[in-house]
Structures are given as structure tokens and as C-alpha cells.
Design a protein around this motif. Structure first.
Motif, PDB file in Angstrom:
ATOM      1  N   ASN A  16      15.308 -22.391  11.284  1.00  0.00           N
ATOM      2  CA  ASN A  16      14.946 -21.038  10.863  1.00  0.00           C
ATOM      3  C   ASN A  16      13.837 -21.001   9.818  1.00  0.00           C
ATOM      4  O   ASN A  16      13.401 -19.930   9.419  1.00  0.00           O
ATOM      5  N   PHE A  17      13.383 -22.162   9.363  1.00  0.00           N
ATOM      6  CA  PHE A  17      12.306 -22.202   8.368  1.00  0.00           C
ATOM      7  C   PHE A  17      10.998 -21.737   8.999  1.00  0.00           C
ATOM      8  O   PHE A  17      10.694 -22.065  10.135  1.00  0.00           O
ATOM      9  N   ASP A  18      10.216 -20.995   8.212  1.00  0.00           N
ATOM     10  CA  ASP A  18       8.868 -20.668   8.659  1.00  0.00           C
ATOM     11  C   ASP A  18       7.914 -21.740   8.109  1.00  0.00           C
ATOM     12  O   ASP A  18       8.350 -22.683   7.431  1.00  0.00           O
ATOM     13  N   ASP A  19       6.637 -21.600   8.394  1.00  0.00           N
ATOM     14  CA  ASP A  19       5.663 -22.616   7.972  1.00  0.00           C
ATOM     15  C   ASP A  19       5.646 -22.795   6.461  1.00  0.00           C
ATOM     16  O   ASP A  19       5.559 -23.919   5.968  1.00  0.00           O
ATOM     17  N   GLU A  20       5.732 -21.714   5.727  1.00  0.00           N
ATOM     18  CA  GLU A  20       5.707 -21.814   4.259  1.00  0.00           C
ATOM     19  C   GLU A  20       6.926 -22.581   3.742  1.00  0.00           C
ATOM     20  O   GLU A  20       6.811 -23.410   2.834  1.00  0.00           O
ATOM     21  N   ASP A  21       8.093 -22.289   4.303  1.00  0.00           N
ATOM     22  CA  ASP A  21       9.302 -23.015   3.914  1.00  0.00           C
ATOM     23  C   ASP A  21       9.145 -24.515   4.165  1.00  0.00           C
ATOM     24  O   ASP A  21       9.548 -25.335   3.332  1.00  0.00           O
TER      25      ASP A  21
END
Length: 55
Positions: free
Chosen positions: A34-39
Motif C-alpha cells: 500500500n506504500f506510494d512512491d514517497e513512502d
């Protein structure tokens, strides 16, 4: 889509963990999924930081 042998091994390991009984391990994969690129960038910095301090 064709997977490299390393990708196939990784998929097998992930499937084994998801099918297992360890809820912590499963929740880690769910969280990462569920992480996005920033995460992911933040996580990468956190993981690399101790290694960079040793250099």
C-alpha cells in the motif's frame, strides 16, 4: 509477462509468507503493497542510513 528466476523465487517466498500463519509477516507485505512512491523513498532512506553510518 515473463519472470526472471529470481522473480519467481521471490514470488514463491511471498506466497509462502502470505499463506503462513505469522500475522506480523503478512501485515508487513500488506503495508508495503500500500506504500506510494514517497513512502518507499522514505523507507529506503531509513534502511540505508545505518549502512551509510558504517562507511
Amino acid at each position: 509477462m515473463f519472470l526472471s528466476p529470481n522473480d519467481e523465487d521471490l514470488n514463491e517466498q511471498i506466497e509462502r509468507i502470505i499463506a503462513g500463519e505469522n500475522e506480523f509477516h503478512k501485515s508487513m507485505f500488506r503495508m508495503l503493497a500500500n506504500f506510494d512512491d514517497e513512502d518507499l523513498i522514505v523507507l529506503e532512506r531509513l534502511v540505508k542510513k545505518p549502512a551509510q553510518a558504517k562507511e
